[in-house]
Scaffold this motif. Structure first.
Motif, mmCIF file in Angstrom:
data_model
loop_
_atom_site.group_PDB
_atom_site.id
_atom_site.type_symbol
_atom_site.label_atom_id
_atom_site.label_comp_id
_atom_site.label_asym_id
_atom_site.label_seq_id
_atom_site.Cartn_x
_atom_site.Cartn_y
_atom_site.Cartn_z
ATOM 1 N N ASN A 193 30.340 -20.254 -11.225
ATOM 2 C CA ASN A 193 29.041 -20.928 -11.259
ATOM 3 C C ASN A 193 27.956 -19.993 -10.748
ATOM 4 O O ASN A 193 28.065 -19.443 -9.644
ATOM 5 C CB ASN A 193 29.102 -22.203 -10.403
ATOM 6 C CG ASN A 193 27.829 -23.023 -10.509
ATOM 7 O OD1 ASN A 193 26.766 -22.591 -10.096
ATOM 8 N ND2 ASN A 193 27.964 -24.217 -11.066
ATOM 9 N N GLN A 194 26.893 -19.794 -11.555
ATOM 10 C CA GLN A 194 25.860 -18.827 -11.208
ATOM 11 C C GLN A 194 25.134 -19.193 -9.914
ATOM 12 O O GLN A 194 24.847 -18.330 -9.085
ATOM 13 C CB GLN A 194 24.843 -18.716 -12.358
ATOM 14 C CG GLN A 194 23.869 -17.546 -12.227
ATOM 15 C CD GLN A 194 24.561 -16.195 -12.304
ATOM 16 O OE1 GLN A 194 25.659 -16.079 -12.851
ATOM 17 N NE2 GLN A 194 23.940 -15.173 -11.733
ATOM 18 N N LYS A 195 24.829 -20.474 -9.724
ATOM 19 C CA LYS A 195 24.139 -20.905 -8.510
ATOM 20 C C LYS A 195 25.005 -20.690 -7.278
ATOM 21 O O LYS A 195 24.526 -20.256 -6.225
ATOM 22 C CB LYS A 195 23.746 -22.381 -8.623
ATOM 23 C CG LYS A 195 22.636 -22.648 -9.640
ATOM 24 C CD LYS A 195 22.238 -24.113 -9.645
ATOM 25 C CE LYS A 195 21.103 -24.357 -10.638
ATOM 26 N NZ LYS A 195 20.714 -25.799 -10.681
#
Length: 321
Positions: free
Chosen positions: A24-26
């Motif tokens: 997940n990028q966040k």
């Protein structure tokens, strides 16, 4: 025959793919920020401890000699894995070359094993200081301290060379995915194209045995120290208990990881990454916090170094004007 040979040559793994902590990028951005803060604080804290011990003559004792070694090891230990992990958070493909992976494993085990031996030596130092105070400077003289330092670094190097040699001799022809954010022996040998049960047994009997034996020795040492402290005056007991509590905290966090990872077969568990985060990023940061906030001598020495730097800055400013 020639085609089979060419196929084997082209299927040799030259890169490994690290899974990282999250896809997940966040979450990756949050991980990057957290690890960057931890790493910077680790560098500042441990380097400051080494500088303070070098500059303050009152800290030129066996305990602080070993503490400076511990801080140096923590800086190196964290640097082996964290910078690579920080860079990988910005990369879609978290690749590491085979040579880079081997190098990471070598230094990871060098610093980890050396730290285990060092924590054991530090426990022995506290045992002699508290249980045999009249003989302390005779038993823990500078010659003995230097010999112990050489021995623990030699032991760590020997252990690391042995494990790394076993790992690189295995054939790797795929898969190439490592389920972690750094290379370690248990995860890498699972990717070998051969039966690794014998090597897994050797790893458990080597790394696992070292961790368990050192942990048992440390627990026995501190148990003896605590029994001895019951007979001492309150102020001396309070100071000694504070030092021992700091050592026990570091020992439990660090050796707990080693026992959890290396005292079982090479199987992946969901908890592995969480434990690895504490091992590579959190524990090296806790050492300077534990040994400064709970130690009056270190706090006084740090204040002295800070005041000295402020005076120097004041002199330079006055010269500039």
């Amino acid at each position: 025959m020639e085609e089979a040979f060419l196929l084997n040559q082209t299927s040799i793994v030259t890169y490994f793919r690290l899974s990282g902590l999250s896809v997940n990028q966040k979450v990756q951005m949050a991980v990057f920020s957290m690890f960057l803060i931890f790493y910077v604080l680790t560098l500042i804290g441990n380097i400051l401890i080494v500088i303070t011990i070098i500059y303050d003559c009152r800290l030129h004792t066996p305990m602080y000699f070993f503490l400076s070694n511990l801080s140096f090891i923590d800086v190196c230990h964290s640097t082996v894995t964290v910078p690579k992990m920080l860079r990988d958070t910005w990369s879609a493909e978290k690749l590491i070359s085979f040579d880079g992976c081997v190098t990471q494993m070598f230094f990871l085990h060098l610093f980890a094993c050396t730290e285990i031996f060092l924590l054991t030596v530090m426990a022995y130092d506290r045992y002699v200081a508290i249980c045999k105070p009249l003989r302390y400077m005779t038993v823990m003289n500078w010659k003995v301290c230097v010999l112990l330092a050489v021995a623990l670094w030699t032991g760590g190097a020997t252990h690391s060379i042995a494990l790394t040699s076993l790992t690189i001799k295995l054939p790797y022809c795929g898969p190439d995915a490592i389920d972690n954010f750094f290379c370690d022996v248990p995860q890498v040998i699972k990717l070998a194209c051969t039966d690794t049960r014998l090597i897994e047994i050797l790893i458990v009997s080597n790394s696992g045995l070292i961790s368990v034996v050192c942990f048992v020795v440390l627990v026995i040492s501190y148990a003896v120290i605590l029994v001895t402290l019951r007979q001492q005056i309150s102020e001396g007991r309070r100071k000694a208990l504070s030092t021992c509590a700091a050592h026990l905290t570091v020992v439990t966090l660090f050796l707990g990881h080693c026992i959890f990872i290396y005292s079982r077969p090479s199987t992946s568990l969901p908890e592995d990454k969480v434990v690895s985060v504490f091992f590579t990023a959190v524990t090296p940061l806790l050492n300077p916090i534990i040994y400064t906030l709970r130690n009056e001598e270190m706090k006084n020495a740090l204040n002295k170094v800070m005041r000295r730097n402020e005076k120097k800055e004041g002199k330079f400013k006055s010269i500039g004007h």
